[in-house]
Every structure is written in C-alpha cells, then in structure tokens.
Design a protein around this motif. Structure first.
Motif, PDB file in Angstrom:
ATOM      1  N   TRP A 144      -5.629   5.611  -1.149  1.00 51.66           N
ATOM      2  CA  TRP A 144      -3.348   5.094  -1.423  1.00 51.66           C
ATOM      3  C   TRP A 144      -4.417   3.665  -2.491  1.00 51.66           C
ATOM      4  O   TRP A 144      -5.245   3.809  -3.300  1.00 51.66           O
ATOM      5  CB  TRP A 144      -4.186   4.329   0.600  1.00 51.66           C
ATOM      6  CG  TRP A 144      -3.582   4.924   1.619  1.00 51.66           C
ATOM      7  CD1 TRP A 144      -5.189   5.668   2.136  1.00 51.66           C
ATOM      8  CD2 TRP A 144      -2.490   4.463   2.000  1.00 51.66           C
ATOM      9  NE1 TRP A 144      -4.222   5.505   3.038  1.00 51.66           N
ATOM     10  CE2 TRP A 144      -2.193   5.293   2.958  1.00 51.66           C
ATOM     11  CE3 TRP A 144      -1.435   4.568   0.903  1.00 51.66           C
ATOM     12  CZ2 TRP A 144      -1.836   6.241   3.674  1.00 51.66           C
ATOM     13  CZ3 TRP A 144      -0.150   4.887   2.087  1.00 51.66           C
ATOM     14  CH2 TRP A 144      -0.175   5.401   3.274  1.00 51.66           C
ATOM     15  N   ARG A 145      -2.869   3.558  -2.683  1.00 51.45           N
ATOM     16  CA  ARG A 145      -2.642   2.564  -4.167  1.00 51.45           C
ATOM     17  C   ARG A 145      -2.602   1.303  -4.122  1.00 51.45           C
ATOM     18  O   ARG A 145      -0.970   1.296  -3.213  1.00 51.45           O
ATOM     19  CB  ARG A 145      -1.898   3.038  -4.825  1.00 51.45           C
ATOM     20  CG  ARG A 145      -1.972   2.498  -6.657  1.00 51.45           C
ATOM     21  CD  ARG A 145      -1.681   3.576  -8.139  1.00 51.45           C
ATOM     22  NE  ARG A 145      -2.258   4.272  -7.871  1.00 51.45           N
ATOM     23  CZ  ARG A 145      -1.859   5.565  -8.498  1.00 51.45           C
ATOM     24  NH1 ARG A 145      -1.249   5.193  -9.323  1.00 51.45           N
ATOM     25  NH2 ARG A 145      -3.293   5.973  -9.094  1.00 51.45           N
TER      26      ARG A 145
ATOM     27  N   ASP B 260      -8.097   3.373  -5.859  1.00 48.28           N
ATOM     28  CA  ASP B 260      -7.511   3.411  -4.344  1.00 48.28           C
ATOM     29  C   ASP B 260      -8.620   4.211  -3.464  1.00 48.28           C
ATOM     30  O   ASP B 260      -9.432   5.391  -4.123  1.00 48.28           O
ATOM     31  CB  ASP B 260      -6.902   5.253  -4.890  1.00 48.28           C
ATOM     32  CG  ASP B 260      -5.691   5.121  -6.116  1.00 48.28           C
ATOM     33  OD1 ASP B 260      -5.453   3.345  -6.635  1.00 48.28           O
ATOM     34  OD2 ASP B 260      -5.386   5.611  -7.673  1.00 48.28           O
TER      35      ASP B 260
ATOM     36  N   ARG C 148       1.062   5.473  -1.215  1.00 43.75           N
ATOM     37  CA  ARG C 148       0.198   7.052  -1.545  1.00 43.75           C
ATOM     38  C   ARG C 148       1.176   7.297  -3.369  1.00 43.75           C
ATOM     39  O   ARG C 148       2.017   6.920  -2.939  1.00 43.75           O
ATOM     40  CB  ARG C 148       1.018   7.618  -0.976  1.00 43.75           C
ATOM     41  CG  ARG C 148       0.135   7.886   0.487  1.00 43.75           C
ATOM     42  CD  ARG C 148      -0.771   9.625   0.690  1.00 43.75           C
ATOM     43  NE  ARG C 148      -1.117   9.216   2.282  1.00 43.75           N
ATOM     44  CZ  ARG C 148      -2.727   9.037   2.535  1.00 43.75           C
ATOM     45  NH1 ARG C 148      -2.952   9.188   1.354  1.00 43.75           N
ATOM     46  NH2 ARG C 148      -3.102   9.304   3.725  1.00 43.75           N
ATOM     47  N   PRO C 149      -0.094   7.737  -3.925  1.00 41.62           N
ATOM     48  CA  PRO C 149       0.746   7.859  -5.218  1.00 41.62           C
ATOM     49  C   PRO C 149       1.637   8.992  -5.324  1.00 41.62           C
ATOM     50  O   PRO C 149       1.498   9.994  -4.552  1.00 41.62           O
ATOM     51  CB  PRO C 149      -0.729   8.019  -6.195  1.00 41.62           C
ATOM     52  CG  PRO C 149      -1.616   7.953  -5.448  1.00 41.62           C
ATOM     53  CD  PRO C 149      -1.243   7.248  -3.759  1.00 41.62           C
TER      54      PRO C 149
ATOM     55  N   LEU D 130      -5.535   9.807  -9.336  1.00 43.59           N
ATOM     56  CA  LEU D 130      -6.034   8.426  -8.631  1.00 43.59           C
ATOM     57  C   LEU D 130      -7.041   7.893  -9.696  1.00 43.59           C
ATOM     58  O   LEU D 130      -7.668   8.283 -10.191  1.00 43.59           O
ATOM     59  CB  LEU D 130      -7.370   9.502  -7.220  1.00 43.59           C
ATOM     60  CG  LEU D 130      -6.170   9.690  -6.460  1.00 43.59           C
ATOM     61  CD1 LEU D 130      -7.237  10.642  -5.112  1.00 43.59           C
ATOM     62  CD2 LEU D 130      -5.021   8.960  -6.159  1.00 43.59           C
ATOM     63  N   ARG D 131      -7.142   6.638  -9.074  1.00 41.59           N
ATOM     64  CA  ARG D 131      -7.612   5.112 -10.320  1.00 41.59           C
ATOM     65  C   ARG D 131      -9.292   5.524  -9.267  1.00 41.59           C
ATOM     66  O   ARG D 131      -9.229   5.076  -8.002  1.00 41.59           O
ATOM     67  CB  ARG D 131      -7.616   4.143 -10.431  1.00 41.59           C
ATOM     68  CG  ARG D 131      -5.555   4.617 -10.760  1.00 41.59           C
ATOM     69  CD  ARG D 131      -5.219   2.992 -11.373  1.00 41.59           C
ATOM     70  NE  ARG D 131      -3.710   3.498 -11.709  1.00 41.59           N
ATOM     71  CZ  ARG D 131      -2.091   2.352 -11.281  1.00 41.59           C
ATOM     72  NH1 ARG D 131      -2.831   1.565 -11.114  1.00 41.59           N
ATOM     73  NH2 ARG D 131      -1.493   2.467 -12.011  1.00 41.59           N
TER      74      ARG D 131
ATOM     75  N   ARG E 112       0.930  -0.949   0.458  1.00 39.93           N
ATOM     76  CA  ARG E 112       0.349   0.502  -0.039  1.00 39.93           C
ATOM     77  C   ARG E 112       0.618   1.504   0.168  1.00 39.93           C
ATOM     78  O   ARG E 112       1.840   1.486   0.818  1.00 39.93           O
ATOM     79  CB  ARG E 112      -0.764  -0.012   1.340  1.00 39.93           C
ATOM     80  CG  ARG E 112      -2.202   1.172   1.053  1.00 39.93           C
ATOM     81  CD  ARG E 112      -2.802   1.178   2.692  1.00 39.93           C
ATOM     82  NE  ARG E 112      -1.714   1.531   4.048  1.00 39.93           N
ATOM     83  CZ  ARG E 112      -2.484   2.555   4.668  1.00 39.93           C
ATOM     84  NH1 ARG E 112      -3.885   2.733   4.655  1.00 39.93           N
ATOM     85  NH2 ARG E 112      -1.693   2.986   5.600  1.00 39.93           N
TER      86      ARG E 112
END
Length: 113
Positions: free
Chosen positions: A24-25, A20, A9-10, A16-17, A7
């Motif tokens: 968090w990604r 996410d 952060r981008p 962002l997707r 996990r």
C-alpha cells in the motif's frame, strides 16, 4: 491547515518504495482551504499535479534554456516551445486515444520507433 492522507495500491508495474507498507502507498497533501468536501479537494489537488506535469514537459521541450542573447528572440523561442507542446498534446490525444503513449512525457515519446 489540514493534511489529507490516502492509502492506495500503486498502479500495476509501479516500483514499490521502501515506505510502501505491505503493498500500500500512502499519499499525503496539505491544504489550507476551509470547508469543502474531501472529494472536491482531491480533484483540485490532482488537477494541480497535471499542470505541474505539463510544466515539466515544457521544460523538456526547450523552455528550460534560453539560447539567444536578445529578449525578443528568446520571446520567439518560448512561443515556439509553446507551439511544440500544444502539438505534442494534440498528437497524443488524436494519434493514441487508447494507448499508454497518450500520457507519456516528451522524453519518453522520443523513444517511440
């Protein structure tokens, strides 16, 4: 086979997707390597991703197309593509040591003023 999830952060400015969750990604990679430390496996995975980025860059500079009929001529074409890729890499390292342009791919470098 092991799946390793992480996990993170981008990076700032990343779009962002839908997957996410709360900013968090989650990134996952699979490996069949036995043993070893998790940190070593992550480094190996990231190095592989860099190699794939270089291959994509080579395709952008002309490796995707073989424009000539003869094998020998296409061989020369591929050597020129490799030379162009090496020159791009050195230009990025030497001309922009602190700039974000150092990591840009060839398609984006064409947009520089």
């Amino acid at each position: 086979m092991r799946l390793i999830a992480r996990r993170e952060r981008p990076h700032p400015g990343a779009q962002l997707r839908i997957t996410d969750h709360e900013g968090w990604r989650i990134t996952v990679f699979a490996t069949n390597t036995r043993g070893g430390r998790l940190a070593d496996l992550k480094v190996r995975h990231r190095l592989r991703a860099r190699a794939e980025d270089r291959i994509r860059g080579l395709k952008d500079t002309g490796m995707m197309n073989l424009p000539l009929q003869a094998f020998a001529k296409n061989q020369v074409w591929l050597e020129l593509v490799q030379l162009a890729a090496v020159l791009l890499t050195w230009i990025q390292l030497l001309a922009w040591p602190e700039s974000p342009a150092r990591t840009w791919e060839p398609k984006r470098l064409r947009l520089l003023p």
